[in-house]
Design an enzyme around this catalytic site. Structure first.
Site, PDB file in Angstrom:
ATOM      1  N   HIS A 220      13.643   3.295 -68.134  1.00  0.00           N
ATOM      2  CA  HIS A 220      13.600   4.060 -69.592  1.00  0.00           C
ATOM      3  C   HIS A 220      12.800   5.315 -69.612  1.00  0.00           C
ATOM      4  O   HIS A 220      13.032   6.035 -70.539  1.00  0.00           O
ATOM      5  CB  HIS A 220      13.552   2.968 -70.665  1.00  0.00           C
ATOM      6  CG  HIS A 220      14.537   2.236 -70.834  1.00  0.00           C
ATOM      7  ND1 HIS A 220      14.634   0.928 -70.267  1.00  0.00           N
ATOM      8  CD2 HIS A 220      15.847   2.294 -71.335  1.00  0.00           C
ATOM      9  CE1 HIS A 220      16.071   0.313 -70.546  1.00  0.00           C
ATOM     10  NE2 HIS A 220      16.610   1.007 -71.132  1.00  0.00           N
ATOM     11  N   ARG A 327      19.692   4.134 -79.158  1.00  0.00           N
ATOM     12  CA  ARG A 327      18.613   3.142 -78.594  1.00  0.00           C
ATOM     13  C   ARG A 327      17.355   2.924 -79.635  1.00  0.00           C
ATOM     14  O   ARG A 327      16.546   3.659 -79.587  1.00  0.00           O
ATOM     15  CB  ARG A 327      17.996   3.507 -77.191  1.00  0.00           C
ATOM     16  CG  ARG A 327      18.923   3.430 -76.052  1.00  0.00           C
ATOM     17  CD  ARG A 327      18.196   4.014 -74.692  1.00  0.00           C
ATOM     18  NE  ARG A 327      19.097   3.644 -73.674  1.00  0.00           N
ATOM     19  CZ  ARG A 327      19.758   4.678 -72.916  1.00  0.00           C
ATOM     20  NH1 ARG A 327      19.685   5.815 -73.305  1.00  0.00           N
ATOM     21  NH2 ARG A 327      20.447   4.207 -71.701  1.00  0.00           N
ATOM     22  N   ARG A 363      22.663   0.632 -81.600  1.00  0.00           N
ATOM     23  CA  ARG A 363      22.575  -0.940 -80.820  1.00  0.00           C
ATOM     24  C   ARG A 363      21.368  -1.332 -81.310  1.00  0.00           C
ATOM     25  O   ARG A 363      20.286  -0.706 -81.661  1.00  0.00           O
ATOM     26  CB  ARG A 363      22.074  -0.151 -79.379  1.00  0.00           C
ATOM     27  CG  ARG A 363      22.004  -1.717 -78.370  1.00  0.00           C
ATOM     28  CD  ARG A 363      22.063  -1.471 -76.883  1.00  0.00           C
ATOM     29  NE  ARG A 363      20.598  -0.680 -77.005  1.00  0.00           N
ATOM     30  CZ  ARG A 363      20.299  -0.095 -75.560  1.00  0.00           C
ATOM     31  NH1 ARG A 363      21.081  -0.508 -74.453  1.00  0.00           N
ATOM     32  NH2 ARG A 363      18.927   0.348 -75.436  1.00  0.00           N
ATOM     33  N   GLU A 462      26.588  -5.743 -70.038  1.00  0.00           N
ATOM     34  CA  GLU A 462      25.538  -5.134 -68.682  1.00  0.00           C
ATOM     35  C   GLU A 462      25.055  -6.151 -67.798  1.00  0.00           C
ATOM     36  O   GLU A 462      23.957  -5.969 -67.335  1.00  0.00           O
ATOM     37  CB  GLU A 462      24.564  -4.308 -69.643  1.00  0.00           C
ATOM     38  CG  GLU A 462      23.846  -5.183 -70.915  1.00  0.00           C
ATOM     39  CD  GLU A 462      23.031  -3.966 -71.399  1.00  0.00           C
ATOM     40  OE1 GLU A 462      22.889  -3.039 -70.932  1.00  0.00           O
ATOM     41  OE2 GLU A 462      22.399  -4.500 -72.631  1.00  0.00           O
ATOM     42  N   ASN A 485      23.592   0.624 -66.368  1.00  0.00           N
ATOM     43  CA  ASN A 485      22.254   0.640 -65.780  1.00  0.00           C
ATOM     44  C   ASN A 485      21.747  -0.828 -65.623  1.00  0.00           C
ATOM     45  O   ASN A 485      21.008  -0.870 -64.454  1.00  0.00           O
ATOM     46  CB  ASN A 485      21.321   1.351 -66.886  1.00  0.00           C
ATOM     47  CG  ASN A 485      21.704   2.789 -67.258  1.00  0.00           C
ATOM     48  OD1 ASN A 485      22.230   3.337 -66.552  1.00  0.00           O
ATOM     49  ND2 ASN A 485      21.216   3.132 -68.416  1.00  0.00           N
ATOM     50  N   ASP A 486      22.048  -1.732 -66.437  1.00  0.00           N
ATOM     51  CA  ASP A 486      21.547  -2.930 -66.309  1.00  0.00           C
ATOM     52  C   ASP A 486      22.691  -3.788 -65.558  1.00  0.00           C
ATOM     53  O   ASP A 486      22.363  -4.595 -64.619  1.00  0.00           O
ATOM     54  CB  ASP A 486      21.677  -3.715 -67.747  1.00  0.00           C
ATOM     55  CG  ASP A 486      20.194  -3.389 -68.275  1.00  0.00           C
ATOM     56  OD1 ASP A 486      19.042  -3.442 -67.303  1.00  0.00           O
ATOM     57  OD2 ASP A 486      20.202  -3.060 -69.396  1.00  0.00           O
ATOM     58  N   ARG A 496      15.774  -1.880 -61.539  1.00  0.00           N
ATOM     59  CA  ARG A 496      16.019  -0.411 -61.786  1.00  0.00           C
ATOM     60  C   ARG A 496      14.938   0.680 -61.767  1.00  0.00           C
ATOM     61  O   ARG A 496      14.942   1.624 -61.962  1.00  0.00           O
ATOM     62  CB  ARG A 496      16.966  -0.314 -62.950  1.00  0.00           C
ATOM     63  CG  ARG A 496      16.159  -0.636 -64.321  1.00  0.00           C
ATOM     64  CD  ARG A 496      17.138  -0.964 -65.631  1.00  0.00           C
ATOM     65  NE  ARG A 496      17.461   0.370 -66.343  1.00  0.00           N
ATOM     66  CZ  ARG A 496      18.018   0.150 -67.509  1.00  0.00           C
ATOM     67  NH1 ARG A 496      18.495  -0.593 -67.950  1.00  0.00           N
ATOM     68  NH2 ARG A 496      18.175   1.235 -68.016  1.00  0.00           N
ATOM     69  N   CYS A 533      28.305   3.422 -71.421  1.00  0.00           N
ATOM     70  CA  CYS A 533      27.284   4.309 -71.583  1.00  0.00           C
ATOM     71  C   CYS A 533      26.110   4.143 -70.962  1.00  0.00           C
ATOM     72  O   CYS A 533      24.979   4.586 -71.297  1.00  0.00           O
ATOM     73  CB  CYS A 533      26.732   3.788 -73.318  1.00  0.00           C
ATOM     74  SG  CYS A 533      26.189   2.266 -73.239  1.00  0.00           S
TER      75      CYS A 533
HETATM   76  C1  PEP Z   1      22.669   0.370 -69.760  1.00  0.00           C
HETATM   77  O1  PEP Z   1      21.991  -0.791 -69.466  1.00  0.00           O
HETATM   78  O2  PEP Z   1      23.448   0.726 -69.247  1.00  0.00           O
HETATM   79  C2  PEP Z   1      22.332   0.941 -70.995  1.00  0.00           C
HETATM   80  C3  PEP Z   1      22.953   1.905 -71.393  1.00  0.00           C
HETATM   81  O3  PEP Z   1      21.120   0.382 -71.761  1.00  0.00           O
HETATM   82  P1  PEP Z   1      19.468   0.561 -71.412  1.00  0.00           P
HETATM   83  O4  PEP Z   1      19.885   1.895 -70.526  1.00  0.00           O
HETATM   84  O5  PEP Z   1      19.266   1.121 -72.637  1.00  0.00           O
HETATM   85  O6  PEP Z   1      19.312  -0.679 -70.852  1.00  0.00           O
HETATM   86 MG    MG Z   2      20.783  -2.016 -70.848  1.00  0.00          MG
END
Ligand code: PEP
Ligand code: MG
Length: 614
Positions: A220, A327, A363, A462, A485-486, A496, A533
Site C-alpha cells: 500500500h 479505499r 469499500r 481477492e 493484488n491480494d 505482496r 480493481c
Molecule cells: C486488491 O487486493 O487487489 C485491492 C484492490 O485491494 P488493496 O490493494 O487495497 O488490498
Molecule cells: Mg486487497
C-alpha cells in the site's frame, strides 16, 4: 508486464529548470541501485535518510572531505545532550532530591569522558562513517563489553550506555516526523521502509520522491505513491546504506533505478529521458477525452481507484468514468483519531459531489496487514496478512463498522453510491456484514435519515476461497470486484510487500488466471456486474487478457487511465478473446508473461518503442 510511461515529468522539469538541480559531487563515486519502480516519474534531488526509529543505524560511508562536518555534527550533538542532561538534573533535584538527580550527573560525566567520546571521533576519522553510525556502533560495542562482564556493577551500566546512545542519536538524527517537516524543496526521502500513512502524510511541495530498502510493487505504500503522483522506487535493499543526508539522488520511478551521486553524464542522460516523458505525456493527455471503445465497438468502462476524495478530480481529468474503488481506510490512516460519522460522511459526500452523477464504489475499511495507523498500532501479529484484517477486523469492531456504514448509507442518498466489502472469505462473513447493513438501515429509517434503500452491496474477490465459491456468492451479492493484488499473494503464497519474493509475485500465473476466469463466468451466469480493481487492471498486457476473459470494467490509479484507453482503442474484443484462449492453454507464468508481452507490443508498439535500448 509493460512499463507505463512517465506521467510526471513536472517534477524533473522543476528539478532541471534554470540549472537549479543539485551539482554532482565529483569526490563521490556514482552508485546505481536497482529496485522496483512503483510510481513513475523522474526526480533529481537531495536525500533525507530515515533509519527505522533509533533501533538500528545503518553504516553509511563519507568521503574524507566530509569528516570535518561529521565531527562538528557530533560535537554539537554532544553539547546539546550535555545541556539537556544539566536541565534534567536541575529539575530532578527539585522534584526528587539530589540523590536521584545524581544519575544525570553521571551521564553528563560519561559524555565528557574522552574514553567514551574519543573512539567515536576516531571512528568518524578513520573509518569514514557518519557521526550517527559511529555513535551507534561505538556505544553498542561498549554496551556489549559491559554486558559480557560477570560483575553486576558493570552489567547495570548497560542501561546507562543505551540511554546515552539514544540521547545522542536523537540529537543527531532527530525525530523522524520533525525531520521530514523540515525538509527542503526537492527532497528525496530515503528510508528503510515507510508505512502507507507516512507516505500519505508527505508534504508534496517538498517531498518529491522516495526510495526504500524494503517493499513490494503492490504494497500500500507503493499504491499511495502512485495515488499522490510521487515517483517511488521500493525494494532497493541498499538505499539507506548508500546515501547520507544531502546526497544528490536521481530517482527514476519508471525504470526502478536510484542513482546516488550521479555524474554529469548521468544527469545529461536523465535530461533526455525527461524530454521524452514530456512529449509522451502530451500525446497521452489528448486521449483523456476520447471514448473508451474497442475497434469492434465494445465499451470498456474505465474507473479510478482513489484513497482521498481530492483524487476524484484527477480521475475525471484523465478520462475516468467514475470511481471503482475508494479505499476508505486512508481516512483512518491519515487521522490521529477514529474518524467520526460526520467526518466520514463529509468525505463521501465530497466524492459524490465531485463525481456529479458518476458512480462511486465505497469499500468499507480494509485496515490491518500493512495498513495500521501509527498512533493506534495493533499488537503486532505474527502473520498480519493472514491475520485480523479487513472485514474480519470490522466484524470484531461493530460499533466502528456501523459508524462507517451509517456514513456510507447517508451518502447514498446524494448520488449513485455502491457499497463493497473487502477480503470476504466465506458466505457467512458476507451475510454477517450484510446483516449489519440492514441493521443500520433500520436505525436510519427510524431516525428519518435519507439513504438509498436499493443500494448495491458487493464484495471484493481477492482470496482463492471467494473465487472458488464465486457461484455461491453470486447468488447473494450485487456485484464482484476482483482484487488481483491480494488474489495473487494469497494464491501464490507471496507477501505482496516483500521485495525478496517479488519475482514470485506474478499475476500471469495460470492459477490466478483460472480463478479470475471462473469468477467472471460465475458473475455472468448470475447476471451480476464484475470488475477488476487490482493493479493488474492498469497493466497494458494484462488488461488484454482481462478483456478477453470477459471483463468490461477496469478500475485503476488515475495516471494509468490514458494508457489503457489507448490500448483499448487499438484492439478488438475478438482479438482479446483469442489471446485469452491461448493464455488459458499455457501452463507457466513465464510463457504467459512473454506471450502477453508479444501481443501488447504488436497492438500498442508506441508504448514499448520509446523504451528500446534501455
Ligand atoms: C486488491 O487486493 O487487489 C485491492 C484492490 O485491494 P488493496 O490493494 O487495497 O488490498
Ligand atoms: Mg486487497
Amino acid at each position: 508486464m509493460a512499463h507505463k510511461r512517465s506521467n510526471s515529468s513536472d517534477a524533473v522539469a522543476a528539478s532541471l529548470a534554470g540549472g537549479k538541480f543539485p551539482i554532482p559531487d565529483p569526490a563521490e563515486p556514482p552508485r546505481t541501485l536497482k529496485g522496483l519502480g512503483v510510481s513513475p516519474g523522474i526526480v533529481i534531488g537531495r536525500a533525507i535518510v530515515l533509519d527505522s526509529g533509533l533501533g538500528k543505524v545503518h553504516r553509511r560511508s563519507i568521503t574524507p572531505d566530509h569528516v570535518k562536518a561529521e565531527l562538528l555534527k557530533f560535537d554539537q550533538a554532544l553539547k546539546a545532550s550535555i545541556e539537556e542532561l544539566a536541565e534534567f538534573r536541575k529539575q530532578a533535584a527539585k522534584e526528587m532530591g539530589e540523590e536521584t538527580a545524581e544519575i544525570f550527573a553521571v551521564h553528563q560525566g560519561l559524555l565528557k569522558d574522552k574514553s567514551v567520546t574519543g573512539p567515536i571521533r576516531r571512528m568518524i576519522e578513520n573509518d569514514l562513517v557518519t557521526a550517527e553510525y559511529a555513535v551507534y556502533q561505538t556505544m553498542s560495542d561498549l554496551a556489549a563489553r559491559f554486558r559480557s562482564m560477570s560483575n553486576s556493577a558493570f552489567t547495570t551500566k548497560v542501561n546507562d550506555i543505551d540511554d546515552l546512545s539514544i540521547r545522542l542519536l536523537r540529537q543527531l538524527i532527530g525525530d523522524t516526523g520533525q525531520r521530514v517537516k523540515l525538509a527542503g524543496e526537492n527532497t528525496v526521502i530515503v528510508a528503510r521502509d515507510l508505512t502507507p500513512s507516512q507516505a500519505a502524510g508527505f508534504d508534496r511541495k517538498k517531498i518529491k520522491a522516495f526510495a526504500t530498502d524494503l517493499g513490494g510493487r503492490t504494497g500500500h505504500t507503493a499504491i499511495v505513491a502512485r495515488a499522490l503522483g510521487i515517483p517511488a522506487v521500493v525494494g532497493c535493499q541498499q538505499a539507506t546504506a548508500a546515501c547520507v543526508d544531502g546526497s544528490v539522488v536521481i530517482l527514476d520511478g519508471e525504470r526502478g533505478v536510484v542513482i546516488v551521486n550521479p555524474d554529469s553524464e548521468q544527469l545529461e542522460q536523465y535530461r533526455g529521458y525527461t524530454e521524452q516523458a514530456r512529449v509522451y505525456k502530451l500525446s497521452l493527455s489528448e486521449l483523456a477525452g476520447q471514448p473508451s471503445v474497442t475497434l469492434d465497438g465494445a465499451k470498456i468502462e474505465i474507473l479510478g481507484n482513489i484513497e482521498f476524495p481530492d483524487e476524484v478530480a484527477k480521475v475525471k481529468e484523465m478520462g475516468g468514468d467514475g470511481i471503482g474503488l475508494y479505499r476508505t481506510e486512508f481516512l483512518y490512516l491519515t487521522s490521529d483519531h477514529e474518524p467520526t460519522e460526520r467526518e466520514q460522511f463529509q468525505a463521501y459526500r465530497r466524492c459524490v459531489e465531485l463525481l456529479d452523477g458518476m458512480p462511486l464504489t465505497i469499500r468499507t475499511l480494509d485496515l490491518g496487514a500493512d495498513k495500521y495507523t501509527q498512533a493506534r498500532e495493533e499488537i503486532p501479529e505474527r502473520n498480519p496478512f493472514l491475520g485480523l484484517r479487513s472485514i474480519r477486523y470490522c466484524l470484531r469492531r461493530q460499533p466502528m463498522f456501523k459508524t462507517q456504514l451509517r456514513a456510507i448509507l447517508r451518502a447514498s442518498a446524494l448520488g449513485p453510491v455502491k457499497l463493497m466489502f473487502p477480503l470476504v472469505t466465506s458466505t457467512a462473513e458476507f451475510r454477517q456484514a450484510k446483516y449489519l447493513v440492514n441493521d443500520v438501515m433500520e436505525d436510519l429509517e427510524e431516525e428519518a435519515i435519507p439513504f438509498d434503500r436499493e443500494i448495491k452491496v458487493g464484495m471484493m474477490v481477492e482470496v482463492p476461497s471467494a473465487a472458488l465459491m464465486a457461484d455461491a456468492f453470486a447468488q447473494e451479492v450485487d456485484f464482484f470486484s476482483i482484487g488481483t493484488n491480494d488474489l495473487v499473494q494469497y494464491t501464490l503464497a507471496v507477501d505482496r510487500t516483500n521485495e525478496r519474493v517479488a519475482s514470485y509475485y506474478n499475476p500471469a500465473h495460470p492459477a490466478v488466471i483460472r480463478l479470475i476466469r471462473d469468477t467472471v463466468r460465475a458473475a455472468r451466469r448470475r447476471n451480476i456486474p464484475v470488475s477488476c480493481c487490482g493493479e493488474s487492471a492498469s497493466d497494458l498486457e494484462y488488461a488484454l487478457l482481462l478483456i478477453g476473459l470477459g471483463l468490461r470494467t477496469l478500475s485503476m490509479t488515475s495516471s494509468a487511465i490514458p494508457h489503457l484507453k489507448r490500448m483499448i482503442r487499438s484492439v478488438s474484443v475478438s482479438q482479446c478473446e483469442r489471446i485469452a484462449r491461448k493464455v488459458i492453454s499455457l501452463d507457466s507464468d513465464v510463457q504467459v508473461s512473454s506471450y502477453l508481452r508479444d501481443c501488447a507490443r504488436k497492438i500498442v508498439p508506441e508504448a514499448f518503442d520509446d523504451r528500446a535500448g534501455e
